[in-house]
Design a protein around this motif. Sequence first.
Motif, PDB file in Angstrom:
ATOM      1  N   ASN A 130     -29.411  -4.558 -30.717  1.00  0.00           N
ATOM      2  CA  ASN A 130     -29.318  -4.610 -32.176  1.00  0.00           C
ATOM      3  C   ASN A 130     -27.896  -4.937 -32.634  1.00  0.00           C
ATOM      4  O   ASN A 130     -27.712  -5.645 -33.622  1.00  0.00           O
ATOM      5  CB  ASN A 130     -29.773  -3.279 -32.783  1.00  0.00           C
ATOM      6  N   LEU A 157     -25.818  -6.757 -30.946  1.00  0.00           N
ATOM      7  CA  LEU A 157     -25.669  -8.188 -30.699  1.00  0.00           C
ATOM      8  C   LEU A 157     -26.392  -8.969 -31.781  1.00  0.00           C
ATOM      9  O   LEU A 157     -25.886  -9.989 -32.283  1.00  0.00           O
ATOM     10  CB  LEU A 157     -26.236  -8.552 -29.318  1.00  0.00           C
ATOM     11  N   GLY A 158     -27.583  -8.478 -32.155  1.00  0.00           N
ATOM     12  CA  GLY A 158     -28.330  -9.147 -33.219  1.00  0.00           C
ATOM     13  C   GLY A 158     -27.580  -9.129 -34.542  1.00  0.00           C
ATOM     14  O   GLY A 158     -27.739 -10.025 -35.369  1.00  0.00           O
ATOM     15  N   ILE A 196     -24.188  -9.275 -34.952  1.00  0.00           N
ATOM     16  CA  ILE A 196     -23.094 -10.260 -35.016  1.00  0.00           C
ATOM     17  C   ILE A 196     -23.609 -11.685 -34.901  1.00  0.00           C
ATOM     18  O   ILE A 196     -22.910 -12.631 -35.255  1.00  0.00           O
ATOM     19  CB  ILE A 196     -21.981 -10.007 -33.962  1.00  0.00           C
ATOM     20  N   PHE A 197     -24.865 -11.840 -34.421  1.00  0.00           N
ATOM     21  CA  PHE A 197     -25.455 -13.172 -34.328  1.00  0.00           C
ATOM     22  C   PHE A 197     -25.546 -13.768 -35.733  1.00  0.00           C
ATOM     23  O   PHE A 197     -26.040 -13.129 -36.662  1.00  0.00           O
ATOM     24  CB  PHE A 197     -26.845 -13.030 -33.690  1.00  0.00           C
ATOM     25  N   PHE A 240     -28.811  -5.234 -37.818  1.00  0.00           N
ATOM     26  CA  PHE A 240     -30.106  -5.647 -37.268  1.00  0.00           C
ATOM     27  C   PHE A 240     -30.910  -4.411 -36.884  1.00  0.00           C
ATOM     28  O   PHE A 240     -30.400  -3.520 -36.235  1.00  0.00           O
ATOM     29  CB  PHE A 240     -29.887  -6.527 -36.038  1.00  0.00           C
TER      30      PHE A 240
END
Lengths: 334, 599
Positions: free
Chosen positions: B373, B375-376, B378-379, B319
């Motif tokens: 980013n 976290l984004g 693995i989202f 991300f």
Amino acid sequence: MGKWWSILFGVTMIACTLLFVVSPFVGWWLPEGVSTHSWSVDLLFYFILGITGFFFILTEALMCIFMYRYCSSEKAGRTVAHAPGFFVRTYNKWTPPAIKGSIAKVLNDPHKIEMAWTVLPAVILLWIAFAQVDAWAVIKYQSRMPRYAEKNQEFTPLQIDVTARQWEWRIRYPSSERFVEWMTRKGDPEILKDFQSFAKIEQKDDVKLVNELHVWNHHPAVLQLSTRDVIHSFNLPHMRVKQDSLPGKQIPVWFTPIKHNTIRLSADGDVWIDGYNPDTKAQDRNQIWDLSCAELCGWGHYRMVGRLYVHESQQDFLDWLKSVEAKMLPPRAK
Amino acid sequence: MSVAHPAEVHAHPEMNFLSKYFFSQDHKVIGIQFLFTSLIFLVVGGGLALLVRVQLAWPHAEIPLLSWMFQDNGGRMPESFYNMLFSMHASVMIFFVIIPVLAGAFGNFTIPLMIGAKDMAFPVLNMLSYWFMWPAFVLILSSFFVEGGGPAAGWTSYPTLSSVAMPAGEGLQSPAAPNSGHGQVLWLLALTFVGISSMLGSVNYITTIINMRAPGMTLYRMPMTIWAMFITAILQAFALPVLTVALILQTLDKTIGTTFFLPDGLTFGNWITGPGGGQTLLWQHLFWFYSHPAVYIMILPSMGMVSDIISTFARRPLFGYRAMIYSIAGIAGLGFIVWGHHMFQSGMDPRLGTGFMIATIMIALPSAIKVFNWLGTIFHGNIQYTAAMLFALGFVALFIIGGLSGIFMAATPVDIFIHDTYFIVAHIHYVLFTSSIFGIFAGIYYWFPKMFARQMNEFWGRVHFGLTFVLANCVFFPMHILGVGGLRRRIPDITASPREAAFMPLNQFITISALVLGAVQIIFVINFFYSLFRGKPAGRNPWNSNTLEWSAPSPPPHGNFETVPIVFRGPYEYVEVEGHGDHLPQTLKLEGPAPTAGH
């Protein structure tokens, strides 16, 4: 199997959070703040703790949720669409459509999300930064420190010379006579000169002690800090004071206590003890306030610990000062 | 801009054993040499840390294993020995483990492979950068055995404790501390050699990344690992000269009687130093001007590697690829103007502190963007929990703690209280152990198949991660509490102050956790060596990864690629495409319109 990892992460992070919640109740927390600095320092500490705590829980929770939901299944297939969970349902039900629309607009556009999570933390961080400026200036700027009273209605701070060496604090007070002159004669150029010369020139009748710092309550004390050998750090944790002493420099430090811990042991005697708690009117281990060295200064660093005695009133301090003078050998010159 | 290689096939001469494994100019061998020596020093540094912890938990007890050394002290550890332990622990971990592993081992191994080059731009320089570490190894290890013992003035070596020397002709003894004599001089020289090694490496990395990229490998197609190594090398190149100068100045102060850091007339016992005119703060400014960027030298490569690993195992494009690059550049840029935050209480003009504080707090911003980013990434991913991925995710989870705790000490008034307490120790270990070292573990599990053509055992890798993750938190998280309680750092016996003695139970808990954490690493060591010889053979691309190194044979031969790779796409195109599975290697040329690799 994969989902267990998110649970391990979650449990560990919850345990960390709980430690911060439980510690204050078992006494593992900030020592009682007993100076005018402690109020602003502690307030800023809790302010930052609140903000960082919120973002800690938010990011770790998101991470655990993502790790749980987007774990590849054993068949290594794509995750199927989930039914909306509790939070999504609550959000859908209770958020006004106008706000929901604008949030959806941001969430569906990666660039808008990135802008949001750049600008929002930037604003919060700047807020944190500028919230510190004034407290720092009050505590550390020399221009803001208390000084010799020019006019009648002001008061002169207590001035003490603190010289560090391996591994003790050598503390020098003015003689009781000189001290009384400082406190009573204001706006006198002679006294101003004498007051300013104290830190630079030692007098024969100065009162010198080792590892015992005496001040009195509700009155600012200015300490002229220097060192004879290596760097030490003057650390009064209860007063929220810390300042390195530098070889070849003299650095002023100041604080105003708001609680006393020292009383006269008998009514007419000259024995003074600390560890007194005026709130409970009893002796209390937590009312022994240490003056420790916080900067590595050689092998004896750990035991370079003195004590801070805060007397109840100026009169008590003066009595104590006179009692120490009486015990000192008379200066040879006299 | 990308520069093509000349098309001719580069012939590598036959090599004997010595030139293949010792004086090798092959970047992969040099990288592995760095890896092995640094892992040995990791054991040394870890052992020192455990001794520190044992002393802290049982300050009045005999020290197991070492009590024979302290017969005249009743078997208990002398204070100066303790000071030597933590000083050497930090020096070894920073200068002999983390920097050489990240820049030396992973930088060397990954850079040519991931940009599609045959080798580094300057192979001989590269070999020298490794061999300049050896004088440093010898010097730092011999400092344990010289008169007075190893250096004990902290890894920061603040004058005058470290620098003051007896008058000329009285040898190298120091009046301030027995350990600041010969040991300190060896420390200074050792670090100078480490500096030379890093400098040779960084020049090489910068040149290689700018000049030797494969056709099609534009700057914005480089994996994050390479971006991080690139920016780290720039940091090294600009910051290191300052440290080198500081080290030389202190060496001169100690040996030929200059007074760069010595003010007039200090008193040590019966001896008063002569005219000085130096400034102790000068050292602190010079030292931190390097050593603060060094903190980023120790974390940015980990961040880059973790970004690649997370994207690979989440099977998702990274991300905000460009935002990730800009935030690394932002961290590095700001990193040059925040060194003063180590000196808020040092006696530096407090008005400077205000400026340094604002810059320091703002450095949290690029760090926060990176976390969001990740976290984004693995989202909506399809996360495969390999050992490498777990360490990468552990990095993110615990870097959050290290990043947030930094805000406390950046805030000058709060720093008055927590400066020089265990809060700082907690913070530095969340950044350097649970972040940098987790990144190193992730990197080892991830690139092991490429280095040695075998895979590490995944099951034991996961066990290693699970135990390390939990225990590392048991060791380092309670240190925040100690710091909030005002426990000073660098003291061998906390019972010297009654207030601090109250923290004994927490200290003992930390020590027991640390001992177990140390023992758990044996799993890694066994797994590493077992897999080296008996591990499952790995093909070219065991993780189905996109980046160039996985298109080379495992292990890549001298010269790396059979043919010069041509790059057609970015490194993170993990998307479902008919007939290609869920990923598109950078070398894959697709007919027809390019698939969209959205976020």
